[in-house]
Design a protein around this motif. Sequence first.
Motif, PDB file in Angstrom:
ATOM      1  N   MET A 137      10.555 -39.507  13.604  1.00 11.33           N
ATOM      2  CA  MET A 137      11.255 -40.935  13.378  1.00 11.33           C
ATOM      3  C   MET A 137      10.227 -41.829  12.950  1.00 11.33           C
ATOM      4  O   MET A 137       9.161 -42.124  13.655  1.00 11.33           O
ATOM      5  CB  MET A 137      11.939 -41.201  14.560  1.00 11.33           C
ATOM      6  CG  MET A 137      12.851 -42.445  14.670  1.00 11.33           C
ATOM      7  SD  MET A 137      13.703 -42.659  15.935  1.00 11.33           S
ATOM      8  CE  MET A 137      13.076 -44.115  16.976  1.00 11.33           C
ATOM      9  N   TYR A 174      12.327 -49.850  10.858  1.00 14.70           N
ATOM     10  CA  TYR A 174      12.926 -49.754   9.589  1.00 14.70           C
ATOM     11  C   TYR A 174      13.688 -51.264   9.373  1.00 14.70           C
ATOM     12  O   TYR A 174      14.262 -51.748   9.985  1.00 14.70           O
ATOM     13  CB  TYR A 174      14.490 -48.995   9.613  1.00 14.70           C
ATOM     14  CG  TYR A 174      14.308 -47.517   9.795  1.00 14.70           C
ATOM     15  CD1 TYR A 174      14.100 -46.469   8.883  1.00 14.70           C
ATOM     16  CD2 TYR A 174      13.982 -46.899  11.013  1.00 14.70           C
ATOM     17  CE1 TYR A 174      13.803 -45.314   9.080  1.00 14.70           C
ATOM     18  CE2 TYR A 174      13.731 -45.650  11.260  1.00 14.70           C
ATOM     19  CZ  TYR A 174      13.625 -44.658  10.214  1.00 14.70           C
ATOM     20  OH  TYR A 174      13.461 -43.294  10.520  1.00 14.70           O
ATOM     21  N   TRP A 224      22.854 -50.125  12.917  1.00 18.42           N
ATOM     22  CA  TRP A 224      22.640 -48.935  11.805  1.00 18.42           C
ATOM     23  C   TRP A 224      24.027 -48.396  11.684  1.00 18.42           C
ATOM     24  O   TRP A 224      24.148 -47.377  12.175  1.00 18.42           O
ATOM     25  CB  TRP A 224      21.763 -47.838  12.093  1.00 18.42           C
ATOM     26  CG  TRP A 224      20.220 -48.677  11.726  1.00 18.42           C
ATOM     27  CD1 TRP A 224      19.394 -48.828  12.812  1.00 18.42           C
ATOM     28  CD2 TRP A 224      19.624 -49.308  10.677  1.00 18.42           C
ATOM     29  NE1 TRP A 224      18.214 -49.566  12.340  1.00 18.42           N
ATOM     30  CE2 TRP A 224      18.411 -49.598  11.032  1.00 18.42           C
ATOM     31  CE3 TRP A 224      19.979 -49.218   9.487  1.00 18.42           C
ATOM     32  CZ2 TRP A 224      17.339 -50.321  10.105  1.00 18.42           C
ATOM     33  CZ3 TRP A 224      19.157 -49.754   8.414  1.00 18.42           C
ATOM     34  CH2 TRP A 224      17.795 -50.400   8.760  1.00 18.42           C
ATOM     35  N   HIS A 279      22.726 -43.226   8.737  1.00 13.75           N
ATOM     36  CA  HIS A 279      21.429 -44.259   9.280  1.00 13.75           C
ATOM     37  C   HIS A 279      21.420 -44.176  10.767  1.00 13.75           C
ATOM     38  O   HIS A 279      20.478 -44.975  11.186  1.00 13.75           O
ATOM     39  CB  HIS A 279      21.576 -45.927   8.850  1.00 13.75           C
ATOM     40  CG  HIS A 279      21.296 -46.033   7.522  1.00 13.75           C
ATOM     41  ND1 HIS A 279      21.797 -46.957   6.658  1.00 13.75           N
ATOM     42  CD2 HIS A 279      20.540 -44.948   6.531  1.00 13.75           C
ATOM     43  CE1 HIS A 279      21.459 -46.768   5.332  1.00 13.75           C
ATOM     44  NE2 HIS A 279      20.534 -45.684   5.374  1.00 13.75           N
ATOM     45  N   LYS A 304      20.318 -41.964  12.890  1.00 14.61           N
ATOM     46  CA  LYS A 304      19.228 -41.667  13.568  1.00 14.61           C
ATOM     47  C   LYS A 304      18.039 -42.781  13.461  1.00 14.61           C
ATOM     48  O   LYS A 304      16.898 -42.633  14.263  1.00 14.61           O
ATOM     49  CB  LYS A 304      18.389 -40.432  12.692  1.00 14.61           C
ATOM     50  CG  LYS A 304      18.582 -40.697  11.159  1.00 14.61           C
ATOM     51  CD  LYS A 304      18.036 -39.363  10.776  1.00 14.61           C
ATOM     52  CE  LYS A 304      17.869 -39.134   9.276  1.00 14.61           C
ATOM     53  NZ  LYS A 304      19.240 -39.480   8.603  1.00 14.61           N
ATOM     54  N   ARG A 305      18.165 -43.754  12.782  1.00 13.90           N
ATOM     55  CA  ARG A 305      17.291 -44.987  13.047  1.00 13.90           C
ATOM     56  C   ARG A 305      17.453 -45.772  14.241  1.00 13.90           C
ATOM     57  O   ARG A 305      16.532 -46.546  14.530  1.00 13.90           O
ATOM     58  CB  ARG A 305      17.491 -45.885  11.932  1.00 13.90           C
ATOM     59  CG  ARG A 305      17.215 -45.082  10.415  1.00 13.90           C
ATOM     60  CD  ARG A 305      17.466 -46.338   9.274  1.00 13.90           C
ATOM     61  NE  ARG A 305      17.090 -45.670   7.950  1.00 13.90           N
ATOM     62  CZ  ARG A 305      17.081 -46.261   6.989  1.00 13.90           C
ATOM     63  NH1 ARG A 305      17.439 -47.691   6.753  1.00 13.90           N
ATOM     64  NH2 ARG A 305      17.087 -45.799   5.790  1.00 13.90           N
TER      65      ARG A 305
END
Length: 220
Positions: free
Chosen positions: A1, A5, A125, A130, A132-133
């Motif tokens: 990870m 972001y 997100w 997305h 997993k962000r």
Amino acid sequence: MLNFYGRKYPRNIKNDQLKELYDFKFFLDKSKIKTFKTKTKKFETFNLEIGFGFGENIFAQSAKNDKDLFLGCDPYLSGSFNLKKDIKTFSLKNLFFTNLGFLELFEFLKNTIFTKIVILFPDPWPKKRHKKRRLINSSFVSLLELITFEKTKIIVATDHEDYLSQILYEFYKSKSFELSTEVIGYEVYTCFDISLTKYHKKAKKSNKRVYFLLFEKKKS
Ligand SMILES: C[S@@+](CC[C@H](N)C(=O)[O-])C[C@H]1O[C@@H](n2cnc3c(N)ncnc32)[C@H](O)[C@@H]1O
């Protein structure tokens, strides 16, 4: 990870403004974060705000509680410029902030125990690809176990219902934390004297329901 972001620099920022920020005593970038322990050794109570945004809450908390230490992390620098100004204006001595994302900061926090950890409106997100962000997941909750003790309070706010379910589930799964049943919903906001932040205002403006959650260490 990935650690973070998103955008790190505000538009129209000038090099001399950046230099001033990086030279500022209370701003701890990667090269200065190691000095955090020595700079703060006179404090007994440590608080952490992850993703302080424009800094409204961490500034207010530190101004009201000058005996306690506050550390904020957010890689997006806009709020750091605000905090620098506020610290200078109000001569604060108990507020440190960094542009490291939480995961990177964690590497330097191994022996630090926080009494309060605040996460207000973490990026939701919303797109499926997305998700997993998202900051709050099972490995994040496991890391929190290492920087908390039996009295730690973890305060989370979100206006995103899918993320809310994930946050509740991740803490529910953990062996260490449980949702408080004593202080619930908006009581968390008032009881902990949380300040209105940019994203809280946004949620109110668009009539979104806001969820405040308080997690505590499980009583053994
Ligand atoms: C939606 S904004 C909320 C800002 C503020 N807490 C508020 O309520 O207005 C989410 C913030 O989290 C920051 N952020 C995202 N990932 C992060 C990470 N890994 N560590 C620390 N901050 C992070 C973003 O830069 C952004 O400022």
